[in-house]
Scaffold this motif. Sequence first.
Motif, PDB file in Angstrom:
ATOM      1  N   GLY A 171       0.817  -1.204   0.000  1.00  0.00           N
ATOM      2  CA  GLY A 171       0.000   0.000   0.000  1.00  0.00           C
ATOM      3  C   GLY A 171       0.852   1.256   0.000  1.00  0.00           C
ATOM      4  O   GLY A 171       1.966   1.261   0.533  1.00  0.00           O
ATOM      5  N   GLN A 172       0.310   2.336  -0.594  1.00  0.00           N
ATOM      6  CA  GLN A 172       1.084   3.577  -0.690  1.00  0.00           C
ATOM      7  C   GLN A 172       0.296   4.816  -0.283  1.00  0.00           C
ATOM      8  O   GLN A 172       0.802   5.928  -0.386  1.00  0.00           O
ATOM      9  CB  GLN A 172       1.578   3.754  -2.132  1.00  0.00           C
ATOM     10  CG  GLN A 172       2.646   2.770  -2.553  1.00  0.00           C
ATOM     11  CD  GLN A 172       3.977   3.024  -1.882  1.00  0.00           C
ATOM     12  OE1 GLN A 172       4.726   3.904  -2.266  1.00  0.00           O
ATOM     13  NE2 GLN A 172       4.265   2.239  -0.844  1.00  0.00           N
ATOM     14  N   THR A 173      -0.932   4.657   0.159  1.00  0.00           N
ATOM     15  CA  THR A 173      -1.733   5.837   0.477  1.00  0.00           C
ATOM     16  C   THR A 173      -1.206   6.605   1.682  1.00  0.00           C
ATOM     17  O   THR A 173      -1.556   7.773   1.868  1.00  0.00           O
ATOM     18  CB  THR A 173      -3.196   5.438   0.734  1.00  0.00           C
ATOM     19  OG1 THR A 173      -3.245   4.411   1.733  1.00  0.00           O
ATOM     20  CG2 THR A 173      -3.841   4.908  -0.555  1.00  0.00           C
ATOM     21  N   SER A 174      -0.375   5.980   2.511  1.00  0.00           N
ATOM     22  CA  SER A 174       0.207   6.704   3.642  1.00  0.00           C
ATOM     23  C   SER A 174       1.288   7.684   3.203  1.00  0.00           C
ATOM     24  O   SER A 174       1.682   8.555   3.986  1.00  0.00           O
ATOM     25  CB  SER A 174       0.793   5.714   4.657  1.00  0.00           C
ATOM     26  OG  SER A 174       1.844   4.953   4.075  1.00  0.00           O
ATOM     27  N   VAL A 175       1.779   7.548   1.963  1.00  0.00           N
ATOM     28  CA  VAL A 175       2.761   8.505   1.424  1.00  0.00           C
ATOM     29  C   VAL A 175       1.988   9.710   0.915  1.00  0.00           C
ATOM     30  O   VAL A 175       1.231   9.615  -0.051  1.00  0.00           O
ATOM     31  CB  VAL A 175       3.586   7.866   0.286  1.00  0.00           C
ATOM     32  CG1 VAL A 175       4.595   8.865  -0.265  1.00  0.00           C
ATOM     33  CG2 VAL A 175       4.281   6.601   0.784  1.00  0.00           C
ATOM     34  N   ARG A 176       2.147  10.841   1.550  1.00  0.00           N
ATOM     35  CA  ARG A 176       1.306  12.000   1.245  1.00  0.00           C
ATOM     36  C   ARG A 176       1.500  12.521  -0.162  1.00  0.00           C
ATOM     37  O   ARG A 176       0.540  12.887  -0.836  1.00  0.00           O
ATOM     38  CB  ARG A 176       1.574  13.126   2.257  1.00  0.00           C
ATOM     39  CG  ARG A 176       1.067  12.827   3.663  1.00  0.00           C
ATOM     40  CD  ARG A 176       1.133  14.062   4.538  1.00  0.00           C
ATOM     41  NE  ARG A 176       0.540  13.828   5.852  1.00  0.00           N
ATOM     42  CZ  ARG A 176       0.400  14.770   6.774  1.00  0.00           C
ATOM     43  NH1 ARG A 176       0.816  16.021   6.518  1.00  0.00           N
ATOM     44  NH2 ARG A 176      -0.152  14.482   7.941  1.00  0.00           N
ATOM     45  N   ASP A 177       2.738  12.563  -0.609  1.00  0.00           N
ATOM     46  CA  ASP A 177       3.026  13.087  -1.949  1.00  0.00           C
ATOM     47  C   ASP A 177       2.839  11.971  -2.971  1.00  0.00           C
ATOM     48  O   ASP A 177       3.640  11.040  -3.020  1.00  0.00           O
ATOM     49  CB  ASP A 177       4.454  13.613  -2.010  1.00  0.00           C
ATOM     50  CG  ASP A 177       4.812  14.226  -3.368  1.00  0.00           C
ATOM     51  OD1 ASP A 177       3.933  14.268  -4.255  1.00  0.00           O
ATOM     52  OD2 ASP A 177       5.962  14.671  -3.529  1.00  0.00           O
TER      53      ASP A 177
END
Length: 421
Positions: A218-224
């Motif tokens: 998952g990558q949604t925790s990366v804000r940019d």
Amino acid sequence: MRVPPVRRTVAVAAVLALIAGVALLLALPGREGPACAARTVGSWSAESRFTGEFTRYGNDNARMDDWTGGDGTHSVRLPDGRTLWIFSDTFLDRVQPPPNPHGQPYPWRSSDTGRAPALTHNSLVVMDRTGRLERTLTGATGYGPGPFFPDTPDGWRWPVQAHVEPRAPGSPEQVVRVLLWNRAPGQGPWVYGVPLATEVATLSLPDLRLEGIAPAVGQTSVRDPARRVLYGTASVADSAWTYVYGGDDGPGRASSNAYLARVPAGRLGEAGAWQFWDGRTWQPRSGRAAPVIREGRGRGVGSAFTVVRDGGTWVLLTMDEPGAPGDGLSSIATYWACSPQGPWHGPAGRITPPRPADPTGQHRVAVYNPQAHPEFTAGGGLLVSYDVNWLGPPGAPSVAQVNSDVELYRPRFLRLRLGRG
């Protein structure tokens, strides 16, 4: 001083063990050894047989729910000798004879009613053991064929690399694992979607039925969103590990960073089994991953690239940075390394493969997404596909231009012969 026989035997055994250990280290994946040497493209030629087969299949109007064009070309050899070709955005429907609506002498895509052809986010095409494409696999919707890997409530899925694995470690039953990019609609520069996650789908064998889709990274925790990494543009099964490459493809950058994960052989579908290279070691947290190729100063990768083994050398093929304004993407460059994580040397060995003529005369035909297909060895060298698109100026009807010439948005093929760099 005379060495007693027992001590001499122990000493000889120790030396032999040391030699064996060194030999083992040299043979392990990712270790530098004498088999590793600089590699670049020594020669290349157009591979007309594969390009022609996709032309034949795409132009065949025997069915109206099958493939007439697509990009994101990946492949995997199945245990029974068939090959599964995997595509992202796919055009279905009919190919019409020339002239096209612009009066140009090209076959073109449309429905029988003259409307734009059906477009779905992904499809699979099955090739038989002889190399003949035989059928398209899509999903069902209430109004016609849809994506084989279904859209999500918030976006869609683009499939990338695939591997045949045991259903579970040690199991005699095999399945196909397909890596997926989960993306959501975006605005402004995010016309190709906002990256959300890497997923893994499981297909049964031999009937290729979709059994399920599981999250992997998952990558949604990366804000940019420009720094989110999607894995699976390239992957290499090597002994005890499957190495999976990915990239961050934020808009507005000439190139991207390349990242690397690894998964124990046969466990792609287990999110907890994934490990990520952080620049020094492997660890389980994807947020600590560090680029193995860092973009900038003439280096970096395209949003899609491919990696293969050539003896002890790892070779990466990617699109070179765009050329002069109006010339789009046109050239493929290479990197090489002695381990999957590098250090990577390059770029070098640039080649410019053939492109269809641009009917507008604006040099807007783009080459992208080079992908290796090492399962096809009969022609000698390395079989590589590349996708072809038309990148018009801002506001131009790119999709309409693609549909006006069926040579656009179809893979073409090369045979590369790697030589010492």
